[in-house]
Design a protein around this motif. Sequence first.
Motif, mmCIF file in Angstrom:
data_model
loop_
_atom_site.group_PDB
_atom_site.id
_atom_site.type_symbol
_atom_site.label_atom_id
_atom_site.label_comp_id
_atom_site.label_asym_id
_atom_site.label_seq_id
_atom_site.Cartn_x
_atom_site.Cartn_y
_atom_site.Cartn_z
ATOM 1 N N SER A 133 0.855 -1.193 0.000
ATOM 2 C CA SER A 133 0.000 0.000 0.000
ATOM 3 C C SER A 133 0.886 1.237 0.000
ATOM 4 N N LEU A 134 0.261 2.390 -0.030
ATOM 5 C CA LEU A 134 0.985 3.648 0.119
ATOM 6 C C LEU A 134 0.625 4.215 1.490
ATOM 7 N N TYR A 135 1.608 4.227 2.389
ATOM 8 C CA TYR A 135 1.375 4.741 3.743
ATOM 9 C C TYR A 135 1.424 6.260 3.708
ATOM 10 N N ILE A 136 0.467 6.886 4.368
ATOM 11 C CA ILE A 136 0.323 8.347 4.364
ATOM 12 C C ILE A 136 0.630 8.855 5.768
ATOM 13 N N ARG A 137 1.588 9.763 5.877
ATOM 14 C CA ARG A 137 1.976 10.273 7.188
ATOM 15 C C ARG A 137 1.792 11.807 7.235
ATOM 16 N N PRO A 138 0.621 12.283 7.716
ATOM 17 C CA PRO A 138 0.484 13.708 8.031
ATOM 18 C C PRO A 138 1.100 13.977 9.401
ATOM 19 N N PHE A 139 1.735 15.128 9.568
ATOM 20 C CA PHE A 139 2.226 15.510 10.896
ATOM 21 C C PHE A 139 2.333 17.017 11.000
ATOM 22 N N ILE A 140 2.260 17.501 12.223
ATOM 23 C CA ILE A 140 2.356 18.936 12.513
ATOM 24 C C ILE A 140 3.407 19.133 13.586
ATOM 25 N N VAL A 141 4.278 20.119 13.389
ATOM 26 C CA VAL A 141 5.290 20.460 14.387
ATOM 27 C C VAL A 141 5.202 21.945 14.716
ATOM 28 N N SER A 142 5.487 22.264 15.964
ATOM 29 C CA SER A 142 5.531 23.668 16.390
ATOM 30 C C SER A 142 6.864 24.278 15.964
ATOM 31 N N THR A 143 6.847 25.542 15.532
ATOM 32 C CA THR A 143 8.039 26.091 14.869
ATOM 33 C C THR A 143 8.555 27.412 15.437
ATOM 34 N N ASP A 144 8.022 27.890 16.544
ATOM 35 C CA ASP A 144 8.589 29.108 17.137
ATOM 36 C C ASP A 144 10.065 28.888 17.476
ATOM 37 N N GLY A 145 10.908 29.866 17.179
ATOM 38 C CA GLY A 145 12.320 29.795 17.536
ATOM 39 C C GLY A 145 12.534 30.364 18.924
ATOM 40 N N TYR A 146 12.195 29.551 19.932
ATOM 41 C CA TYR A 146 12.109 30.077 21.299
ATOM 42 C C TYR A 146 12.326 28.943 22.282
ATOM 43 N N ILE A 147 13.196 29.135 23.261
ATOM 44 C CA ILE A 147 13.376 28.129 24.312
ATOM 45 C C ILE A 147 12.629 28.593 25.551
ATOM 46 N N GLY A 148 11.500 27.995 25.760
ATOM 47 C CA GLY A 148 10.631 28.324 26.884
ATOM 48 C C GLY A 148 9.376 27.509 26.750
ATOM 49 N N VAL A 149 8.844 27.042 27.857
ATOM 50 C CA VAL A 149 7.664 26.184 27.804
ATOM 51 C C VAL A 149 6.431 27.042 27.593
ATOM 52 N N LYS A 150 5.948 27.030 26.361
ATOM 53 C CA LYS A 150 4.742 27.786 26.012
ATOM 54 C C LYS A 150 4.125 27.170 24.774
ATOM 55 N N VAL A 151 2.905 27.577 24.486
ATOM 56 C CA VAL A 151 2.246 27.153 23.263
ATOM 57 C C VAL A 151 2.828 27.946 22.101
ATOM 58 N N SER A 152 3.246 27.246 21.063
ATOM 59 C CA SER A 152 3.818 27.913 19.898
ATOM 60 C C SER A 152 2.755 28.762 19.194
ATOM 61 N N SER A 153 3.200 29.784 18.499
ATOM 62 C CA SER A 153 2.286 30.620 17.705
ATOM 63 C C SER A 153 2.416 30.333 16.213
ATOM 64 N N THR A 154 3.367 29.460 15.844
ATOM 65 C CA THR A 154 3.543 29.073 14.446
ATOM 66 C C THR A 154 3.721 27.555 14.353
ATOM 67 N N TYR A 155 3.290 27.000 13.199
ATOM 68 C CA TYR A 155 3.352 25.556 12.991
ATOM 69 C C TYR A 155 3.555 25.261 11.510
ATOM 70 N N LYS A 156 4.029 24.043 11.236
ATOM 71 C CA LYS A 156 4.066 23.535 9.870
ATOM 72 C C LYS A 156 3.365 22.180 9.838
ATOM 73 N N LEU A 157 2.557 21.984 8.817
ATOM 74 C CA LEU A 157 1.902 20.716 8.558
ATOM 75 C C LEU A 157 2.549 20.094 7.331
ATOM 76 N N PHE A 158 2.913 18.833 7.437
ATOM 77 C CA PHE A 158 3.496 18.096 6.324
ATOM 78 C C PHE A 158 2.657 16.851 6.052
ATOM 79 N N ILE A 159 2.651 16.411 4.810
ATOM 80 C CA ILE A 159 2.166 15.071 4.470
ATOM 81 C C ILE A 159 3.217 14.436 3.574
ATOM 82 N N ILE A 160 3.748 13.292 4.011
ATOM 83 C CA ILE A 160 4.693 12.550 3.206
ATOM 84 C C ILE A 160 4.104 11.171 2.924
ATOM 85 N N LEU A 161 4.577 10.533 1.859
ATOM 86 C CA LEU A 161 4.024 9.271 1.387
ATOM 87 C C LEU A 161 5.122 8.227 1.278
#
Length: 356
Positions: A133-161
């Motif tokens: 089959s063709l396995y589909i992997r969607p994923f989202i990562v937080s992308t703020d350039g910041y060292i501190g425990v907080k909710v990110s304000s930017t993200y990237k969504l990827f889908i790879i096959l």
Amino acid sequence: MTEISISKVEQAGVLPTDDQLGFGKIFTDHMFIMDYEEGKGWHSPRIVPYGEFSFLPATIVFHYGQAIFEGMKSFRTSNDQIAVFRANHYLNRFNRSASHLCIPQINVEEVKAGLFQLLELDKAWVPGKLGTSLYIRPFIVSTDGYIGVKVSSTYKLFIILSPVGAYYSNGFNPVSIKVEDKYVRATKGGLGQAKTPANYAMSLNAQAEAHEQGFDQVLWLDAVHRKYVEEVGTMNIFFKINDEIITPELSGSILGGITRQTVLELAQSWGLKTTERQISIEEVYEAHAKGELQEVFGTGTAAVISPVGELSWKGQRISINNNQTGEFAKKLFDFVTGVQYGSVPDEYDWMDKVTV
């Protein structure tokens, strides 16, 4: 719907032969990407050549793990159509995981449209042999350039096959399972019901130890009482006891599997009694001692149905169905894969056609 920009590879790759596929090691020519920015929302959907991307060393996902993923499958059917199994169910679960990690919700239909356009572009990579089959992997990562425990304000969504073969190298055969009583997988109020990297990273020690002891996988018990069955490896677990299909209830520490849901729907439609409840490992062993434990099997996207032939708990090993694949597990596997590959009519409307 936002237009999706497409940048194609200069030279297309070639799908390897079936015996070269393995699982999750080969990837198609292209990937889908979207960006999120607070105040702007998800934007800039695009399909680009599969390849490396760069993040700052301070990118927040590396330090605090705010990330989610999904796992889906596309199939080349017997009449050469490309179809995805229960796409909306998987993408809706993607959103449920996002809510647990404070990640912004996606528009399911927009992401599905991007996925289908990606599949249309890379359809030559969908293998056609039964078991592939063709396995589909969607994923989202937080992308703020910041060292501190907080909710990110930017993200990237990827889908790879990834074109894949069978998940288990030994095929559709019963596996041996160690009941884990040292490590715990998850607890209510934690990450057990979300597909997030940390949820899987913590399982590695237990699985490594089980493999060293000759077992294929581990069976997880609850974190509080260490007695109630939860999942097997990265799959949901089912027991057939006295013709009743029993699976642990979704009480906050177990991932709601799409294959799990599929099995429950099928069993009910076939007239079998199905129950979602707590089931202790003691009850399982007692059922075996009475001759009432007929089958045990795991369910998941990658393996579909994984029959269990042996359980080992506190040094006591029991054989299920003489270490043979059970009749019900085989019936489930044949039916679900039959629908996926187009040899069984899709009466439940599970398959989303990408190409006609």
